[in-house]
Motif scaffolding. Structure first.
Motif, PDB file in Angstrom:
ATOM      1  N   TRP A 169       0.894  -1.038   0.318  1.00 17.61           N
ATOM      2  CA  TRP A 169       0.600   0.317   0.400  1.00 17.61           C
ATOM      3  C   TRP A 169       0.291   1.376  -0.204  1.00 17.61           C
ATOM      4  CZ3 TRP A 169      -3.984   0.753  -0.961  1.00 17.61           C
ATOM      5  CH2 TRP A 169      -5.835  -0.544  -1.780  1.00 17.61           C
ATOM      6  N   ALA A 170       2.720   0.842  -1.011  1.00 14.43           N
ATOM      7  CA  ALA A 170       2.748   2.399  -0.042  1.00 14.43           C
ATOM      8  C   ALA A 170       3.151   3.164  -1.306  1.00 14.43           C
ATOM      9  CB  ALA A 170       4.331   1.846  -0.122  1.00 14.43           C
ATOM     10  N   PRO A 171       2.923   4.580  -1.337  1.00 16.19           N
ATOM     11  CA  PRO A 171       3.088   4.935  -2.543  1.00 16.19           C
ATOM     12  C   PRO A 171       4.420   4.852  -3.455  1.00 16.19           C
ATOM     13  CG  PRO A 171       3.892   6.729  -0.573  1.00 16.19           C
ATOM     14  CD  PRO A 171       3.789   5.335  -0.270  1.00 16.19           C
ATOM     15  N   ASN A 172       4.003   4.972  -4.805  1.00 17.82           N
ATOM     16  CA  ASN A 172       4.031   4.547  -6.237  1.00 17.82           C
ATOM     17  C   ASN A 172       4.367   5.357  -7.271  1.00 17.82           C
ATOM     18  OD1 ASN A 172       3.174   2.364  -7.785  1.00 17.82           O
ATOM     19  ND2 ASN A 172       2.297   2.214  -5.686  1.00 17.82           N
TER      20      ASN A 172
ATOM     21  N   ALA B 275      10.031   4.346  -4.074  1.00 19.22           N
ATOM     22  CA  ALA B 275       9.060   4.207  -4.031  1.00 19.22           C
ATOM     23  C   ALA B 275       8.864   2.970  -2.703  1.00 19.22           C
ATOM     24  CB  ALA B 275       8.143   3.450  -5.035  1.00 19.22           C
ATOM     25  N   ALA B 276      10.089   1.448  -3.094  1.00 23.12           N
ATOM     26  CA  ALA B 276       9.844   0.323  -3.198  1.00 23.12           C
ATOM     27  C   ALA B 276      10.716   0.630  -1.038  1.00 23.12           C
ATOM     28  CB  ALA B 276      11.085  -0.009  -3.278  1.00 23.12           C
TER      29      ALA B 276
ATOM     30  N   CYS C 126       9.534   3.564   0.806  1.00 27.36           N
ATOM     31  CA  CYS C 126       8.446   3.604   1.217  1.00 27.36           C
ATOM     32  C   CYS C 126       7.459   2.175   1.805  1.00 27.36           C
ATOM     33  CB  CYS C 126       7.507   4.651   0.370  1.00 27.36           C
ATOM     34  SG  CYS C 126       7.823   5.816   0.413  1.00 27.36           S
ATOM     35  N   ALA C 127       7.952   1.279   0.614  1.00 30.17           N
ATOM     36  CA  ALA C 127       7.357   0.072   1.118  1.00 30.17           C
ATOM     37  C   ALA C 127       8.211  -0.769   2.450  1.00 30.17           C
ATOM     38  CB  ALA C 127       7.082  -0.866  -0.151  1.00 30.17           C
ATOM     39  N   ILE C 128       9.420  -0.511   2.324  1.00 28.80           N
ATOM     40  CA  ILE C 128       9.897  -0.836   3.473  1.00 28.80           C
ATOM     41  C   ILE C 128       9.921  -0.153   4.891  1.00 28.80           C
ATOM     42  CG2 ILE C 128      12.544  -0.976   4.966  1.00 28.80           C
ATOM     43  CD1 ILE C 128      13.527  -1.387   1.815  1.00 28.80           C
ATOM     44  N   HIS C 129       9.386   1.012   5.106  1.00 25.26           N
ATOM     45  CA  HIS C 129       9.075   1.770   6.350  1.00 25.26           C
ATOM     46  C   HIS C 129       7.829   1.408   6.702  1.00 25.26           C
ATOM     47  CE1 HIS C 129       7.841   6.063   7.793  1.00 25.26           C
ATOM     48  NE2 HIS C 129       9.122   5.337   8.309  1.00 25.26           N
ATOM     49  N   SER C 130       6.715   0.561   5.351  1.00 28.69           N
ATOM     50  CA  SER C 130       5.058   0.557   5.734  1.00 28.69           C
ATOM     51  C   SER C 130       5.419  -0.965   6.301  1.00 28.69           C
ATOM     52  CB  SER C 130       4.660   0.821   4.604  1.00 28.69           C
ATOM     53  OG  SER C 130       4.026   1.899   4.134  1.00 28.69           O
ATOM     54  N   MET C 131       5.941  -1.659   5.899  1.00 29.34           N
ATOM     55  CA  MET C 131       6.142  -2.701   6.862  1.00 29.34           C
ATOM     56  C   MET C 131       6.727  -2.208   8.387  1.00 29.34           C
ATOM     57  SD  MET C 131       8.742  -5.190   4.066  1.00 29.34           S
ATOM     58  CE  MET C 131       8.396  -6.775   4.418  1.00 29.34           C
ATOM     59  N   TRP C 132       7.434  -1.870   8.557  1.00 33.28           N
ATOM     60  CA  TRP C 132       8.329  -1.223   9.803  1.00 33.28           C
ATOM     61  C   TRP C 132       7.043  -0.747  10.498  1.00 33.28           C
ATOM     62  CZ3 TRP C 132      13.494   1.530   8.815  1.00 33.28           C
ATOM     63  CH2 TRP C 132      14.421   0.768   9.974  1.00 33.28           C
TER      64      TRP C 132
END
Ligand SMILES: Cc1cc2nc3c(=O)[nH]c(=O)nc-3n(C[C@H](O)[C@H](O)[C@H](O)COP(=O)(O)O)c2cc1C
Length: 185
Positions: free
Chosen positions: A35-38, A111-112, A114-120
């Motif tokens: 669901w991260a921005p991309n 974007a990737a 951001c995805a890692i931060h979302s997981m965090w």
């Protein structure tokens, strides 16, 4: 918990209890990441879930890397491997490279990230601890890791995240006040 609270309470957690992360929690982390921005909805990420037998192979690869990189520092090698061996779950994240389009490739990396931060952040809510690693046993800049995940074409490794249930309280880090880092124009 408010978004501000989660942001402020997120921490790099590097020590874990010796228990596996349940499949449903892994799925929640992966879902949060997607669901991260991309840019232009390219959804330019891929996740390689490494645990069990694959993690044993990761340990072997890291051993080779560390022995080559630090031939005179056996203590460092041992400590780094101990960290890895006590980590239940490892996920490597890649960003898609768009051939001939440097700007889009760069945006894909953001974007990737951001995805890692979302997981965090999701890990925090799920009671899990997580750290994004690039150096050392993160192996992000070592060609071996690329081979390990199957040498995928046009994918750049952005990070390796180590995940597990936190073993102990992690001391909080601090930040400089935002005004030291801000220019109002
Ligand atoms: C791009 C990136 C790479 C990182 N690489 C490592 C690493 O290789 N090893 C590590 O222990 N922590 C790594 N970290 C975690 C940071 O060290 C950590 O976020 C920092 O110390 C601040 O602590 P906090 O996240 O608890 O606030 C990395 C973080 C980012 C964003």
């Amino acid at each position: 918990m408010s978004a501000f609270d989660v942001l402020k309470q997120r921490q790099a957690v590097r020590n874990y209890e010796p228990r596996e992360v349940e499949d449903d929690k892994i799925v929640r982390l992966l879902e949060a990441a997607t669901w991260a921005p991309n840019d232009r909805l390219r959804e330019p990420w891929h996740f390689y879930v490494i645990r069990g037998e694959a993690k044993q192979r990761y340990v072997q690869m890291a051993t080779e890397y560390l022995q080559e990189r630090f031939p005179t520092k056996p203590h460092l090698v041992k400590e780094s491997l101990a960290v890895l061996e006590t980590t239940p779950l490892v996920i490597t994240v890649t960003a898609d490279i768009v051939p001939g389009d440097e700007a889009s490739s760069e945006d894909n990396e953001y974007a990737a990230a951001c995805a890692i931060h979302s997981m965090w952040l999701a890990a925090k809510e799920l009671g899990l601890g997580l750290v994004w690693r690039t150096r050392g046993v993160g192996l992000v800049r070592d060609e071996r890791l690329s081979r390990f995940i199957g040498s995928p074409e046009n994918k750049k490794i952005i990070g390796t995240v180590f995940i597990g249930y936190p073993a102990a309280e992690t001391p909080a880090t601090n930040r400089k006040p935002y005004d030291e880092k801000t220019t109002w124009l």
